[in-house]
Motif scaffolding. Structure first.
Motif, PDB file in Angstrom:
ATOM      1  N   TRP A 135     -39.519  -6.989 -18.576  1.00  0.00           N
ATOM      2  CA  TRP A 135     -40.377  -6.588 -17.456  1.00  0.00           C
ATOM      3  C   TRP A 135     -40.858  -7.813 -16.674  1.00  0.00           C
ATOM      4  CZ3 TRP A 135     -42.110  -6.998 -22.463  1.00  0.00           C
ATOM      5  CH2 TRP A 135     -43.225  -7.786 -22.689  1.00  0.00           C
ATOM      6  N   SER A 136     -41.376  -7.540 -15.487  1.00  0.00           N
ATOM      7  CA  SER A 136     -42.022  -8.555 -14.668  1.00  0.00           C
ATOM      8  C   SER A 136     -43.226  -7.920 -13.989  1.00  0.00           C
ATOM      9  CB  SER A 136     -41.065  -9.109 -13.599  1.00  0.00           C
ATOM     10  OG  SER A 136     -41.760 -10.012 -12.748  1.00  0.00           O
ATOM     11  N   ASP A 137     -44.348  -8.629 -13.996  1.00  0.00           N
ATOM     12  CA  ASP A 137     -45.565  -8.150 -13.332  1.00  0.00           C
ATOM     13  C   ASP A 137     -45.668  -8.674 -11.906  1.00  0.00           C
ATOM     14  OD1 ASP A 137     -46.535  -6.647 -15.493  1.00  0.00           O
ATOM     15  OD2 ASP A 137     -47.322  -8.445 -16.463  1.00  0.00           O
ATOM     16  N   TYR A 138     -44.603  -9.287 -11.431  1.00  0.00           N
ATOM     17  CA  TYR A 138     -44.585  -9.788 -10.064  1.00  0.00           C
ATOM     18  C   TYR A 138     -44.659  -8.620  -9.078  1.00  0.00           C
ATOM     19  CZ  TYR A 138     -42.673 -11.781  -5.760  1.00  0.00           C
ATOM     20  OH  TYR A 138     -42.470 -12.160  -4.460  1.00  0.00           O
ATOM     21  N   THR A 139     -45.522  -8.737  -8.062  1.00  0.00           N
ATOM     22  CA  THR A 139     -45.713  -7.645  -7.087  1.00  0.00           C
ATOM     23  C   THR A 139     -45.491  -8.096  -5.654  1.00  0.00           C
ATOM     24  OG1 THR A 139     -48.098  -8.116  -6.988  1.00  0.00           O
ATOM     25  CG2 THR A 139     -47.357  -6.438  -8.577  1.00  0.00           C
ATOM     26  N   GLY A 140     -44.955  -9.309  -5.458  1.00  0.00           N
ATOM     27  CA  GLY A 140     -44.772  -9.830  -4.107  1.00  0.00           C
ATOM     28  C   GLY A 140     -43.486  -9.362  -3.460  1.00  0.00           C
ATOM     29  N   LEU A 141     -43.068 -10.128  -2.453  1.00  0.00           N
ATOM     30  CA  LEU A 141     -41.868  -9.809  -1.696  1.00  0.00           C
ATOM     31  C   LEU A 141     -40.655  -9.650  -2.602  1.00  0.00           C
ATOM     32  CD1 LEU A 141     -40.504  -9.611   1.137  1.00  0.00           C
ATOM     33  CD2 LEU A 141     -40.139 -12.087   0.980  1.00  0.00           C
ATOM     34  N   GLY A 142     -39.962  -8.531  -2.442  1.00  0.00           N
ATOM     35  CA  GLY A 142     -38.749  -8.284  -3.217  1.00  0.00           C
ATOM     36  C   GLY A 142     -38.992  -7.851  -4.647  1.00  0.00           C
ATOM     37  N   SER A 143     -40.235  -7.490  -4.987  1.00  0.00           N
ATOM     38  CA  SER A 143     -40.532  -7.128  -6.368  1.00  0.00           C
ATOM     39  C   SER A 143     -39.752  -5.900  -6.826  1.00  0.00           C
ATOM     40  CB  SER A 143     -42.032  -6.870  -6.535  1.00  0.00           C
ATOM     41  OG  SER A 143     -42.464  -5.812  -5.696  1.00  0.00           O
ATOM     42  N   ASP A 144     -39.307  -5.074  -5.878  1.00  0.00           N
ATOM     43  CA  ASP A 144     -38.549  -3.881  -6.249  1.00  0.00           C
ATOM     44  C   ASP A 144     -37.201  -4.233  -6.866  1.00  0.00           C
ATOM     45  OD1 ASP A 144     -37.896  -4.869  -3.640  1.00  0.00           O
ATOM     46  OD2 ASP A 144     -36.691  -3.074  -3.320  1.00  0.00           O
ATOM     47  N   GLN A 145     -36.784  -5.505  -6.705  1.00  0.00           N
ATOM     48  CA  GLN A 145     -35.512  -5.925  -7.272  1.00  0.00           C
ATOM     49  C   GLN A 145     -35.650  -6.473  -8.685  1.00  0.00           C
ATOM     50  OE1 GLN A 145     -32.777  -8.024  -4.653  1.00  0.00           O
ATOM     51  NE2 GLN A 145     -34.140  -7.631  -2.936  1.00  0.00           N
ATOM     52  N   CYS A 146     -36.888  -6.604  -9.168  1.00  0.00           N
ATOM     53  CA  CYS A 146     -37.099  -7.029 -10.548  1.00  0.00           C
ATOM     54  C   CYS A 146     -36.797  -5.852 -11.466  1.00  0.00           C
ATOM     55  CB  CYS A 146     -38.546  -7.484 -10.763  1.00  0.00           C
ATOM     56  SG  CYS A 146     -38.939  -9.071 -10.021  1.00  0.00           S
ATOM     57  N   LYS A 147     -35.855  -6.040 -12.344  1.00  0.00           N
ATOM     58  CA  LYS A 147     -35.442  -4.961 -13.221  1.00  0.00           C
ATOM     59  C   LYS A 147     -36.359  -4.872 -14.440  1.00  0.00           C
ATOM     60  CE  LYS A 147     -31.913  -4.240 -10.561  1.00  0.00           C
ATOM     61  NZ  LYS A 147     -31.837  -3.064  -9.692  1.00  0.00           N
ATOM     62  N   ASN A 148     -36.797  -3.667 -14.775  1.00  0.00           N
ATOM     63  CA  ASN A 148     -37.634  -3.421 -15.939  1.00  0.00           C
ATOM     64  C   ASN A 148     -36.927  -2.380 -16.797  1.00  0.00           C
ATOM     65  OD1 ASN A 148     -40.439  -4.771 -15.122  1.00  0.00           O
ATOM     66  ND2 ASN A 148     -39.591  -3.758 -13.315  1.00  0.00           N
ATOM     67  N   TYR A 149     -36.567  -2.747 -18.017  1.00  0.00           N
ATOM     68  CA  TYR A 149     -35.766  -1.829 -18.826  1.00  0.00           C
ATOM     69  C   TYR A 149     -35.695  -2.262 -20.279  1.00  0.00           C
ATOM     70  CZ  TYR A 149     -32.290  -5.482 -18.077  1.00  0.00           C
ATOM     71  OH  TYR A 149     -31.649  -6.694 -18.030  1.00  0.00           O
ATOM     72  N   TYR A 150     -35.159  -1.380 -21.100  1.00  0.00           N
ATOM     73  CA  TYR A 150     -34.863  -1.644 -22.508  1.00  0.00           C
ATOM     74  C   TYR A 150     -33.364  -1.920 -22.617  1.00  0.00           C
ATOM     75  CZ  TYR A 150     -33.153  -0.138 -27.108  1.00  0.00           C
ATOM     76  OH  TYR A 150     -32.479  -0.050 -28.302  1.00  0.00           O
ATOM     77  N   SER A 151     -32.995  -2.894 -23.451  1.00  0.00           N
ATOM     78  CA  SER A 151     -31.572  -3.180 -23.634  1.00  0.00           C
ATOM     79  C   SER A 151     -31.280  -3.467 -25.104  1.00  0.00           C
ATOM     80  CB  SER A 151     -31.134  -4.378 -22.787  1.00  0.00           C
ATOM     81  OG  SER A 151     -31.726  -5.571 -23.266  1.00  0.00           O
ATOM     82  N   PHE A 152     -30.005  -3.301 -25.491  1.00  0.00           N
ATOM     83  CA  PHE A 152     -29.616  -3.632 -26.862  1.00  0.00           C
ATOM     84  C   PHE A 152     -28.187  -4.143 -26.905  1.00  0.00           C
ATOM     85  CE2 PHE A 152     -27.902   0.714 -26.697  1.00  0.00           C
ATOM     86  CZ  PHE A 152     -26.689   0.577 -27.379  1.00  0.00           C
ATOM     87  N   TYR A 153     -27.886  -4.883 -27.992  1.00  0.00           N
ATOM     88  CA  TYR A 153     -26.545  -5.383 -28.269  1.00  0.00           C
ATOM     89  C   TYR A 153     -26.284  -5.192 -29.758  1.00  0.00           C
ATOM     90  CZ  TYR A 153     -27.457  -7.496 -23.778  1.00  0.00           C
ATOM     91  OH  TYR A 153     -27.801  -7.664 -22.463  1.00  0.00           O
ATOM     92  N   TYR A 154     -25.327  -4.358 -30.068  1.00  0.00           N
ATOM     93  CA  TYR A 154     -24.965  -4.049 -31.453  1.00  0.00           C
ATOM     94  C   TYR A 154     -23.610  -4.679 -31.741  1.00  0.00           C
ATOM     95  CZ  TYR A 154     -23.279  -1.238 -35.428  1.00  0.00           C
ATOM     96  OH  TYR A 154     -22.755  -0.828 -36.634  1.00  0.00           O
ATOM     97  N   ILE A 155     -23.529  -5.396 -32.858  1.00  0.00           N
ATOM     98  CA  ILE A 155     -22.281  -6.074 -33.218  1.00  0.00           C
ATOM     99  C   ILE A 155     -21.904  -5.740 -34.657  1.00  0.00           C
ATOM    100  CG2 ILE A 155     -21.171  -8.303 -33.606  1.00  0.00           C
ATOM    101  CD1 ILE A 155     -22.959  -9.465 -31.423  1.00  0.00           C
ATOM    102  N   ASP A 156     -20.693  -5.275 -34.849  1.00  0.00           N
ATOM    103  CA  ASP A 156     -20.128  -5.065 -36.182  1.00  0.00           C
ATOM    104  C   ASP A 156     -18.842  -5.895 -36.220  1.00  0.00           C
ATOM    105  OD1 ASP A 156     -18.932  -4.274 -38.511  1.00  0.00           O
ATOM    106  OD2 ASP A 156     -19.260  -2.130 -38.216  1.00  0.00           O
ATOM    107  N   LYS A 157     -18.989  -7.114 -36.654  1.00  0.00           N
ATOM    108  CA  LYS A 157     -17.875  -8.065 -36.597  1.00  0.00           C
ATOM    109  C   LYS A 157     -16.716  -7.647 -37.498  1.00  0.00           C
ATOM    110  CE  LYS A 157     -17.128 -13.079 -36.636  1.00  0.00           C
ATOM    111  NZ  LYS A 157     -17.799 -14.403 -36.835  1.00  0.00           N
ATOM    112  N   ASP A 158     -17.037  -7.116 -38.678  1.00  0.00           N
ATOM    113  CA  ASP A 158     -15.983  -6.734 -39.622  1.00  0.00           C
ATOM    114  C   ASP A 158     -15.097  -5.624 -39.068  1.00  0.00           C
ATOM    115  OD1 ASP A 158     -16.833  -8.602 -41.460  1.00  0.00           O
ATOM    116  OD2 ASP A 158     -18.152  -7.200 -42.509  1.00  0.00           O
ATOM    117  N   ASN A 159     -15.678  -4.735 -38.256  1.00  0.00           N
ATOM    118  CA  ASN A 159     -14.923  -3.622 -37.686  1.00  0.00           C
ATOM    119  C   ASN A 159     -14.586  -3.827 -36.213  1.00  0.00           C
ATOM    120  OD1 ASN A 159     -14.737  -1.673 -39.955  1.00  0.00           O
ATOM    121  ND2 ASN A 159     -16.974  -1.801 -39.867  1.00  0.00           N
ATOM    122  N   ASN A 160     -14.706  -5.094 -35.765  1.00  0.00           N
ATOM    123  CA  ASN A 160     -14.290  -5.478 -34.415  1.00  0.00           C
ATOM    124  C   ASN A 160     -14.953  -4.612 -33.342  1.00  0.00           C
ATOM    125  OD1 ASN A 160     -12.819  -7.055 -32.586  1.00  0.00           O
ATOM    126  ND2 ASN A 160     -11.103  -5.603 -32.537  1.00  0.00           N
TER     127      ASN A 160
END
Length: 324
Positions: free
Chosen positions: A142-167
């Motif tokens: 998240w970003s608490d910035y509220t100035g010019l272009g603040s609508d372009q600040c992305k606020n979201y949940y993300s994840f990266y799951y890795i199972d190396k043995d099963n490629n």
């Protein structure tokens, strides 16, 4: 009037460029080339943030956090060489049964255009878990910035799951989330699956998968002291000796060009009774160029990232978010 209007447009485009070039580091964070990036410039002008020993955000009270200082004493790591102790502790994390940790990042992006300056703060927090060769990195950005272009600040949940043995490599995100309570709408999660190699070729660095930074004699240990049951080792890294993946990592979103990775400092906090890593804090500086509407804008980015470990050498329960 024509000159003034042109000058205003240049400033606006320049300031929008910095917004488009920041939304936390992919470090652990990331996103598609259409919605995320981070910033940076050739002469950093902002004050370097102090590296904290612990995350500035309270750890989830539901987590079972053991006190590693209460473990039975074994080998005394007080007199290990600093490099050897760092290697030993990292080896325990990545070659043991698994670990869990919390992660917190604060990022400051600054751009200048025609005498106008804009500073955009960004933050993220989450967890990194590893069990065998399976890992999961989850973050709330998240970003608490509220100035010019603040609508372009992305606020979201993300994840990266890795199972190396099963490629297997799975990345996902959801904009339907609650950053305060660290919850998200699992039915709103969108994800993409790929091979392990494809995922690592895309993101280059995933700290749940491996620690990409090797401490060598080319680096400078500028502080090594005992604080209670811990050794606190501070290292300034020779950026020209870092791996290509580390240096190119922040360009993976495709929105920042001419990246110059200018500095990396890491503080390792290690228990001297059992060699367990308590926390790793990184302070990084980057310079680069953002672009919007054909205008190129120099950007400076500084970030502090602290990973605090809550479990060592133990298997973790890991599931792909959004899937039953």
């Amino acid at each position: 009037m024509k000159y003034k209007k042109l000058r205003y447009n240049i400033i606006v485009f320049g300031l929008v460029a910095i917004i488009g070039c920041c939304v936390a580091f992919p470090l652990i964070t990331g996103g598609s080339k259409n919605d995320i990036n981070q910033g940076a410039i050739e002469e950093p002008s902002i004050i370097e943030p102090e590296i904290p020993d612990e995350p500035s955000e309270p750890i989830d009270p539901d987590l079972d956090i053991p006190d590693d200082s209460d473990e039975e004493e074994g080998e005394d790591f007080e007199y290990y060489k600093a490099i050897d102790l760092i290697d030993y502790s990292l080896n325990m994390l990545y070659n043991g049964k698994g670990f869990s940790s919390t992660i917190r990042q604060t990022c400051t992006n600054t751009a200048n255009a025609m005498g106008a300056t804009i500073t955009v703060p960004q933050e993220s927090s989450g967890t990194i878990k590893r069990s065998g060769n399976i890992s999961l990195q989850e973050e709330y950005l998240w970003s608490d910035y509220t100035g010019l272009g603040s609508d372009q600040c992305k606020n979201y949940y993300s994840f990266y799951y890795i199972d190396k043995d099963n490629n297997k490599f799975v990345e996902g995100k959801s904009e339907d989330y609650d950053r305060t309570n660290k919850t998200y709408n699992s039915s709103a999660v969108s994800s993409t699956s790929m091979t392990y190699t494809e995922g690592m070729n895309k993101w280059l660095v995933m700290y749940g998968d491996s620690f990409p930074i090797k401490t060598t004699k080319s680096d400078t240990i500028y502080s090594d002291k005992i604080e209670g049951d811990y050794r606190v080792i501070k290292v300034i890294y020779a950026v020209n000796k870092l791996s290509k993946n580390v240096k190119e990592f922040y360009g993976t979103t495709g929105q920042l060009n001419n990246i110059n990775y200018t500095s990396l400092e890491i503080v390792y906090k290690i228990n001297i009774k059992n060699g367990r890593m308590k926390s790793i804090s990184r302070a990084e500086k980057l310079t680069g160029t953002g672009e919007a509407s054909g205008f190129k804008t120099p950007v400076t980015t500084m970030a502090v990232t602290t990973q605090t470990f809550t479990s060592w050498d133990k298997e973790q329960e890991i599931k792909i978010p959004g899937q039953n």
